[in-house]
Design a protein around this motif. Structure first.
Motif, PDB file in Angstrom:
ATOM      1  N   UNK A 250      64.352  30.904  51.949  1.00 29.25           N
ATOM      2  CA  UNK A 250      64.713  32.305  52.170  1.00 29.25           C
ATOM      3  C   UNK A 250      63.497  33.153  52.517  1.00 29.25           C
ATOM      4  N   UNK A 251      62.372  32.811  51.903  1.00 29.22           N
ATOM      5  CA  UNK A 251      61.197  33.680  52.061  1.00 29.22           C
ATOM      6  C   UNK A 251      60.280  33.305  53.211  1.00 29.22           C
ATOM      7  N   UNK A 252      60.388  32.074  53.676  1.00 27.75           N
ATOM      8  CA  UNK A 252      59.392  31.584  54.628  1.00 27.75           C
ATOM      9  C   UNK A 252      59.323  32.444  55.898  1.00 27.75           C
ATOM     10  N   UNK A 253      60.441  32.988  56.313  1.00 29.30           N
ATOM     11  CA  UNK A 253      60.469  33.806  57.518  1.00 29.30           C
ATOM     12  C   UNK A 253      59.753  35.136  57.373  1.00 29.30           C
ATOM     13  N   UNK A 254      59.529  35.544  56.121  1.00 26.29           N
ATOM     14  CA  UNK A 254      58.886  36.846  55.904  1.00 26.29           C
ATOM     15  C   UNK A 254      57.411  36.715  55.560  1.00 26.29           C
ATOM     16  N   UNK A 255      56.889  35.526  55.611  1.00 24.20           N
ATOM     17  CA  UNK A 255      55.485  35.322  55.243  1.00 24.20           C
ATOM     18  C   UNK A 255      54.559  36.100  56.177  1.00 24.20           C
ATOM     19  N   UNK A 256      53.428  36.522  55.639  1.00 23.50           N
ATOM     20  CA  UNK A 256      52.414  37.168  56.474  1.00 23.50           C
ATOM     21  C   UNK A 256      51.737  36.079  57.288  1.00 23.50           C
ATOM     22  N   UNK A 257      51.948  36.116  58.576  1.00 26.98           N
ATOM     23  CA  UNK A 257      51.316  35.122  59.447  1.00 26.98           C
ATOM     24  C   UNK A 257      50.549  35.857  60.536  1.00 26.98           C
ATOM     25  N   UNK A 258      49.302  35.514  60.696  1.00 28.67           N
ATOM     26  CA  UNK A 258      48.479  36.103  61.751  1.00 28.67           C
ATOM     27  C   UNK A 258      47.888  34.954  62.564  1.00 28.67           C
ATOM     28  N   UNK A 259      47.369  35.257  63.737  1.00 27.88           N
ATOM     29  CA  UNK A 259      46.755  34.166  64.513  1.00 27.88           C
ATOM     30  C   UNK A 259      45.645  33.467  63.723  1.00 27.88           C
ATOM     31  N   UNK A 260      44.846  34.253  62.998  1.00 22.87           N
ATOM     32  CA  UNK A 260      43.762  33.591  62.262  1.00 22.87           C
ATOM     33  C   UNK A 260      44.296  32.839  61.051  1.00 22.87           C
ATOM     34  N   UNK A 261      45.347  33.337  60.429  1.00 25.27           N
ATOM     35  CA  UNK A 261      45.889  32.587  59.294  1.00 25.27           C
ATOM     36  C   UNK A 261      46.537  31.295  59.780  1.00 25.27           C
ATOM     37  N   UNK A 262      47.056  31.309  60.989  1.00 26.98           N
ATOM     38  CA  UNK A 262      47.583  30.072  61.575  1.00 26.98           C
ATOM     39  C   UNK A 262      46.456  29.071  61.804  1.00 26.98           C
ATOM     40  N   UNK A 263      45.357  29.588  62.373  1.00 28.50           N
ATOM     41  CA  UNK A 263      44.223  28.703  62.677  1.00 28.50           C
ATOM     42  C   UNK A 263      43.628  28.146  61.387  1.00 28.50           C
ATOM     43  N   UNK A 264      43.399  29.027  60.432  1.00 20.95           N
ATOM     44  CA  UNK A 264      42.808  28.552  59.184  1.00 20.95           C
ATOM     45  C   UNK A 264      43.812  27.741  58.365  1.00 20.95           C
ATOM     46  N   UNK A 265      45.103  28.031  58.553  1.00 15.57           N
ATOM     47  CA  UNK A 265      46.124  27.220  57.894  1.00 15.57           C
ATOM     48  C   UNK A 265      46.090  25.781  58.393  1.00 15.57           C
ATOM     49  N   UNK A 266      45.823  25.627  59.690  1.00 16.37           N
ATOM     50  CA  UNK A 266      45.710  24.282  60.253  1.00 16.37           C
ATOM     51  C   UNK A 266      44.552  23.537  59.595  1.00 16.37           C
ATOM     52  N   UNK A 267      43.452  24.235  59.455  1.00 17.85           N
ATOM     53  CA  UNK A 267      42.279  23.640  58.801  1.00 17.85           C
ATOM     54  C   UNK A 267      42.591  23.304  57.343  1.00 17.85           C
ATOM     55  N   UNK A 268      43.334  24.219  56.681  1.00 21.37           N
ATOM     56  CA  UNK A 268      43.680  23.976  55.270  1.00 21.37           C
ATOM     57  C   UNK A 268      44.545  22.734  55.104  1.00 21.37           C
ATOM     58  N   UNK A 269      45.395  22.483  56.077  1.00 22.04           N
ATOM     59  CA  UNK A 269      46.217  21.268  56.002  1.00 22.04           C
ATOM     60  C   UNK A 269      45.336  20.022  56.031  1.00 22.04           C
ATOM     61  N   UNK A 366      37.931  15.889  62.659  1.00 26.92           N
ATOM     62  CA  UNK A 366      38.897  16.877  63.153  1.00 26.92           C
ATOM     63  C   UNK A 366      38.760  18.222  62.432  1.00 26.92           C
ATOM     64  N   UNK A 367      38.577  18.175  61.127  1.00 22.58           N
ATOM     65  CA  UNK A 367      38.596  19.418  60.349  1.00 22.58           C
ATOM     66  C   UNK A 367      37.391  20.308  60.643  1.00 22.58           C
ATOM     67  N   UNK A 368      36.259  19.693  60.921  1.00 27.05           N
ATOM     68  CA  UNK A 368      35.060  20.501  61.183  1.00 27.05           C
ATOM     69  C   UNK A 368      35.246  21.367  62.439  1.00 27.05           C
ATOM     70  N   UNK A 369      35.601  20.794  63.591  1.00 28.18           N
ATOM     71  CA  UNK A 369      35.875  21.684  64.739  1.00 28.18           C
ATOM     72  C   UNK A 369      37.083  22.604  64.502  1.00 28.18           C
ATOM     73  N   UNK A 370      38.051  22.137  63.726  1.00 23.86           N
ATOM     74  CA  UNK A 370      39.219  22.971  63.452  1.00 23.86           C
ATOM     75  C   UNK A 370      38.822  24.245  62.697  1.00 23.86           C
ATOM     76  N   UNK A 371      37.733  24.158  61.935  1.00 18.10           N
ATOM     77  CA  UNK A 371      37.278  25.350  61.205  1.00 18.10           C
ATOM     78  C   UNK A 371      36.726  26.405  62.169  1.00 18.10           C
ATOM     79  N   UNK A 372      36.541  26.038  63.426  1.00 19.76           N
ATOM     80  CA  UNK A 372      36.043  26.994  64.424  1.00 19.76           C
ATOM     81  C   UNK A 372      37.178  27.605  65.247  1.00 19.76           C
ATOM     82  N   UNK A 373      38.402  27.160  64.979  1.00 21.26           N
ATOM     83  CA  UNK A 373      39.537  27.627  65.784  1.00 21.26           C
ATOM     84  C   UNK A 373      39.795  29.130  65.593  1.00 21.26           C
ATOM     85  N   UNK A 374      39.703  29.604  64.352  1.00 22.50           N
ATOM     86  CA  UNK A 374      39.966  31.025  64.107  1.00 22.50           C
ATOM     87  C   UNK A 374      39.048  31.907  64.947  1.00 22.50           C
ATOM     88  N   UNK A 375      37.782  31.529  64.983  1.00 26.48           N
ATOM     89  CA  UNK A 375      36.819  32.316  65.759  1.00 26.48           C
ATOM     90  C   UNK A 375      37.180  32.289  67.245  1.00 26.48           C
TER      91      UNK A 375
END
Lengths: 379, 428
Positions: A250-269, A366-375
């Motif tokens: 129910x809540x997932x659609x209302x999450x705060x999502x930004x381009x940088x949170x998407x990028x850093x979320x990828x790294x967090x995964x 993979x994760x090291x370059x992925x940490x540069x995605x937000x920038x």
């Protein structure tokens, strides 16, 4: 920042004695007089000014209320520019953010919940209105849809798992366990952003606080693989899992999502993989770590693919590297399943030390370059 | 564990014994001052790029450019972080690019600067380029030395350029080598007077390398066990003994030329890139500390061939007195390791003690991380270790558990040069 650093290098070359320079003082140019005083009470949010020039905007926040609060600078559509969570009652905090000209709101969220109490803020100057890249808005919208889709697809799989548990069918429950987690693992940073669901459904024994009741997938995992029996309490936990995950859906659609949170979320995964899966700690009873691993990588790749058009424009080399490393990691993972379309992966207890090292190296790669995605996305 | 004491005239030693602290205390001002004077180095602090002239007395920077890599003949610093890497890419251009990035980062870190855009002040949403734990610390005489392992030459079509002298080490009696912490396609030796500075350097190079290389194994070391400066007293190893009193000093160009630096006539056209380089042997030598500590003093002294207090060779009075080898037991360490017993074989050592806590059986996981540089491994370490591994009385108390050999290319000449240029610029 580059320009600032270069100027200091020049100073060094002329042997200036800069012994006192220990911080990057160039950065904080805002004087107290320029700062916006924000008084955050339980039901009020007052600001000392409604208009500031573009650039470094400083909020001097004081929480005069009785609950911890959160203060944000947001676009009218809730996209967050900058925020500070967990400002305790009676405490002060200074929030500084780089803000371009445009219309914004300052939101105080007592109890860190809900829409909050808001004040308008106009940031002036240069005639430049902070323009959002429509491609990024599209990416955020697409990712939001993806997160929702994952939750929607997960619930029936969880239902299958839960039914098997409640039927006391050990083998069927074991079979349904890993598949029921895939959608969650793909979008975990979104679920974690709610704060309260993750500890209910995905906590491991060692993550528990003293006295905390162990609930969720991993408790059931232990019952199925280690204790090899399903208790009445497990059946109750299974019901609870459905309730919690329905809340997530129910809540997932209302999450705060930004381009940088998407990028850093990828790294967090990938970080999830690096700390939990690659060591075999996540699924220590079922050894289905590689299923989670694959799901985490898929979720990261989804974020990345959506952001890629913008990232490519700003940092083509990074995109080339990420494409290569995603492919390499996926190829490596394919070694552990006979059918590329199935999620039947090798049991992780059969994966030797040298192979785990290889997986770990590929994750770092993979994760090291992925940490540069937000920038690369916000450049 | 090899004593390369050379039969030379006694050197004068200071009459007043320096305190233990000033000798082996990390970051001891005595050590660092010497280096600053010798190197005429510029001192800096790591608050970004600031200069702090007041710090010139301690923690100075060692020059990065030169005919030979620093970290070999350089006065030995007190701390070590040594890392061996596996190459993960088969793309030569990508690997070369990484070597260039490593060189640029090494140039900055040895000078005491943060790398890239620094550790703070950049984009809030992005991970900083520099990891930041060395901010505010002095350059601490950091040296970074690169070496190429035999296995590297099988990659990128470099077999032809593999120097003949870069041989795989034979199996020595008593070796119990752990594969997972032996060998490596390349290595970085980071030495500094501050352990955090050495660790920071390896950590940041590893980060830059992810995807191209991966750390295979690494070792931390402390308390240099041999010196490349004629110190008043030789530092002691964890067995409590002075070892390597007449190690080759950085101030002895003739001996360096003879025993350490690869000469133009040692190499053919294809391996000419090694001219000015050296060969490194790295061995993790575990000590059986508890049994050693239960060994009677006389036996300990017999095993080394020196007394424990002064470090004098058997039958002599002072550490630097010329050893009388025949007075020692036939299996004494010094006697067997001495150049006179080995046709003059001499190596340059810069080993470090290590302790990695305890081993799960409550035994100190400790020993010597042996690092030896020589002009040719076949004439240096191999014959020496062959002899020692067969006969050394010390073998009862030590075990070689990890081993690696590397070709250490010559120095980076200037700001346009990079690690391995002479090797990798050549067409395959």
């Amino acid at each position: 920042m580059r320009a600032v650093r270069l100027s200091v290098v020049t100073a060094a070359a002329t042997a200036a004695a800069l012994t006192a320079v220990t911080g990057c003082t160039e950065k904080s140019t805002a004087k107290d007089g320029d700062a916006i005083q924000v008084t955050a009470a339980d039901s009020k949010c007052t600001t000392s000014t409604k208009s500031v020039p573009a650039g470094q905007v400083t909020l001097k926040i004081e929480n005069t209320g009785s609950k911890a609060t959160e203060v944000e600078i947001v676009f009218p559509d809730d996209r967050i520019v900058s925020e500070k969570e967990n400002i305790g009652p009676g405490t002060k905090y200074t929030l500084t953010a780089e803000v371009k000209a445009g219309d914004y709101e300052i939101a105080c969220r007592p109890g860190m919940k809900g829409h909050g109490v808001r004040q308008k803020l106009t940031v002036t100057g240069g005639g430049k209105v902070a323009k959002r890249d429509p491609r990024l808005d599209k990416a955020v919208a697409a990712y939001r849809a993806y997160a929702q889709e994952q939750a929607d697809e997960t619930l029936p799989k969880v239902a299958t798992f839960v039914k098997a548990v409640k039927d006391g069918d050990l083998e069927a429950a074991k079979k349904a366990y890993a598949p029921s987690r895939i959608g969650w693992e793909r979008t975990e940073p979104v679920a974690e952003s709610f704060g309260d669901i993750d500890p209910e459904v995905d906590v491991r024994a060692d993550g528990l606080a003293d006295g905390q009741k162990w609930t969720g997938w991993h408790k059931l995992e232990k019952s199925l693989w280690q204790d090899k029996k399903i208790t009445a309490a497990d059946k109750t936990l299974a019901d609870q899992l459905v309730t919690d995950l329905t809340d997530w859906q129910k809540r997932v659609g209302k999450a705060v999502i930004t381009p940088t949170s998407m990028a850093n979320g990828a790294k967090e995964l990938l970080d999830e993989v690096a700390t939990g899966k690659v060591t075999g700690e996540e699924e220590r009873y079922s050894h289905t770590d590689l299923v989670d691993f694959k799901a985490n990588v898929e979720g990261a790749q989804k974020s990345y693919e959506l952001l890629k058009p913008v990232a490519k424009e700003n940092d083509a080399a990074l995109v080339t590297e990420l494409d290569k490393q995603f492919a390499a990691l996926n190829t490596l993972l394919d070694k552990y399943r006979t059918d590329k379309n199935s999620y039947d992966f090798t049991s992780y207890d059969k994966v030797g030390k040298a192979d785990r090292k290889e997986l770990s190296d590929a994750v770092n790669a993979l994760a090291e370059p992925l940490s540069k995605l937000a920038a690369a996305v916000v450049k | 564990m090899t004593d390369t004491t050379e039969a030379t005239e006694t050197e004068a030693t200071g009459s007043a014994a320096p305190s233990r602290r000033s000798l082996i205390g990390w970051g001891g001002a005595g050590l660092a001052l010497g280096a600053a004077v010798a190197g005429g180095a510029v001192a800096m602090t790591r608050t970004g790029d600031d200069v702090d002239p007041a710090a010139a007395e301690t923690g100075a920077a060692i020059g990065f450019h030169g005919a030979h890599q620093s970290g070999i003949a350089t006065p030995v610093q007190d701390r070590l972080h040594f890392a061996a890497f596996d190459v993960k890419t088969d793309d030569r251009a990508e690997f070369v690019q990484m070597l260039k990035e490593w060189t640029a980062a090494a140039r900055r870190m040895t000078a005491g600067h943060a790398i890239g855009e620094g550790a703070y002040g950049g984009l809030a949403e992005a991970a900083p380029d520099d990891t930041g734990e060395a901010l505010g610390l002095k350059p601490s005489r950091l040296t970074l030395t690169i070496g190429f392992g035999p296995s590297l030459f099988e990659k990128f079509g470099l077999q032809d350029q593999r120097p003949e002298a870069l041989v795989d080490l034979p199996k020595f009696p008593g070796d119990a080598l752990e594969k997972a912490r032996s060998n490596g396609d390349l290595c970085i030796q980071a030495c500094a007077d501050d352990p955090q500075v050495a660790v920071h350097a390896i950590r940041n190079l590893a980060r830059i390398g992810f995807g191209k290389v991966a750390i295979r194994w690494s070792q931390l070391g402390f308390g240099k066990t041999s010196s490349t400066t004629p110190d008043a007293q030789t530092p002691r190893n964890l067995m409590g003994f002075k070892d390597g009193t007449r190690n080759i000093a950085g101030t002895e160009p003739d001996r360096l030329k003879k025993f350490v630096w690869v000469d133009g006539k040692d190499v053919d056209e294809k391996s000419a890139w090694m001219t000015g380089g050296s060969y490194l042997v790295a061995r993790r030598i575990r000590m059986h500390i508890e049994t050693w500590d239960r060994t009677p003093l006389q036996e300990q002294e017999d095993i080394f061939g020196r007394d424990k207090g002064e470090g004098a060779p058997v039958g002599r009075a002072k550490e630097r007195d010329k050893p009388f080898l025949k007075a020692m037991k036939p299996d004494a360490h010094v006697r067997l390791a001495h150049p006179e017993s080995n046709d003059g074989v001499t190596i340059l050592r810069r080993g470090y003690s290590f302790t990695d806590g305890t081993d799960g059986l409550g035994r100190l996981e400790a020993g010597l991380f042996f690092l030896a540089y020589q002009r040719d491994v076949r004439k240096g370490f191999i014959p020496l270790q062959r002899r020692l591994s067969q006969s050394d009385a010390l073998n009862e108390y030590i075990q070689h558990v990890s081993s690696a050999v590397f070709a250490v290319p010559p120095g980076v000449r200037d700001k346009d040069d990079w690690w391995g240029r002479a090797l990798f610029s050549k067409e395959a």
